[in-house]
Design an enzyme around this catalytic site. Structure first.
Site, PDB file in Angstrom:
ATOM      1  N   ARG A  54      10.749  -1.294   5.997  1.00  0.00           N
ATOM      2  CA  ARG A  54      10.476  -2.371   5.116  1.00  0.00           C
ATOM      3  C   ARG A  54       9.688  -3.609   5.006  1.00  0.00           C
ATOM      4  O   ARG A  54      10.020  -4.528   6.405  1.00  0.00           O
ATOM      5  CB  ARG A  54      11.491  -2.594   3.937  1.00  0.00           C
ATOM      6  CG  ARG A  54      12.016  -1.571   3.675  1.00  0.00           C
ATOM      7  CD  ARG A  54      12.250  -0.891   2.172  1.00  0.00           C
ATOM      8  NE  ARG A  54      13.077   0.605   2.095  1.00  0.00           N
ATOM      9  CZ  ARG A  54      12.063   1.703   2.358  1.00  0.00           C
ATOM     10  NH1 ARG A  54      11.438   2.309   2.743  1.00  0.00           N
ATOM     11  NH2 ARG A  54      13.362   2.834   1.611  1.00  0.00           N
ATOM     12  N   HIS A 102       1.530   3.624   5.096  1.00  0.00           N
ATOM     13  CA  HIS A 102       3.403   3.592   4.112  1.00  0.00           C
ATOM     14  C   HIS A 102       3.582   4.807   3.804  1.00  0.00           C
ATOM     15  O   HIS A 102       3.483   5.165   2.871  1.00  0.00           O
ATOM     16  CB  HIS A 102       3.386   2.949   2.942  1.00  0.00           C
ATOM     17  CG  HIS A 102       4.614   2.631   2.814  1.00  0.00           C
ATOM     18  ND1 HIS A 102       5.378   1.558   1.949  1.00  0.00           N
ATOM     19  CD2 HIS A 102       6.002   3.417   2.862  1.00  0.00           C
ATOM     20  CE1 HIS A 102       6.768   1.565   2.193  1.00  0.00           C
ATOM     21  NE2 HIS A 102       6.644   2.505   2.423  1.00  0.00           N
TER      22      HIS A 102
END
Length: 139
Positions: A54, A102
């Site tokens: 994250r 991502h």
């Protein structure tokens, strides 16, 4: 390793891979203080950071500074504090910073539909579901 053993863990770590859940305890854990505790010597050029967890784990200003001053030899980042990574981020211009959009997991439409369909079948059959969030733990 847990908080009590974190410094000892870092002292023997050449390549730090972050796959931690984002919790209040892990928010901002990838910072200059952490990077300076990584082992020096065995890995040519110095330690390396990989974050595929994250963006909230990392302090990007610290990563940029660590890459520029040699505290880190390289970094591979798949997540960011702000996504997408702003165009004016200094990370874009650092040759030893490898940026991915991502996509740490390989996925496509076929695999996504297959996974979701199986989860739906399991739910309808009253089977336990996989990969549920434990809200008491925060992940």
């Amino acid at each position: 390793a847990g908080d009590a053993q974190l410094d000892a863990f870092l002292a023997r770590t050449d390549i730090l891979v972050c796959l931690l859940p984002l919790t209040p305890e892990t928010h901002g854990i990838l910072n200059m203080e952490t990077f300076k505790k990584l082992r020096r010597g065995p890995l040519v050029g110095g330690p390396v950071l990989i974050n595929a967890a994250r963006g909230g784990h990392q302090k990007e200003a610290d990563i940029a500074a660590a890459l520029q001053d040699g505290t880190l030899a390289a970094a591979s980042l798949d997540v960011f504090e702000v996504e997408p990574l702003p165009k004016d981020s200094p990370l874009w211009d650092i040759e030893t910073c490898f940026i991915t959009p991502h996509i740490a997991a390989i996925s496509n439409e076929r695999s996504g539909v297959k996974y979701f369909s199986q989860m739906l079948k399991d739910h309808e059959a009253g089977k336990p579901l996989r990969n549920l969030v434990d809200r008491t733990r925060g992940y």
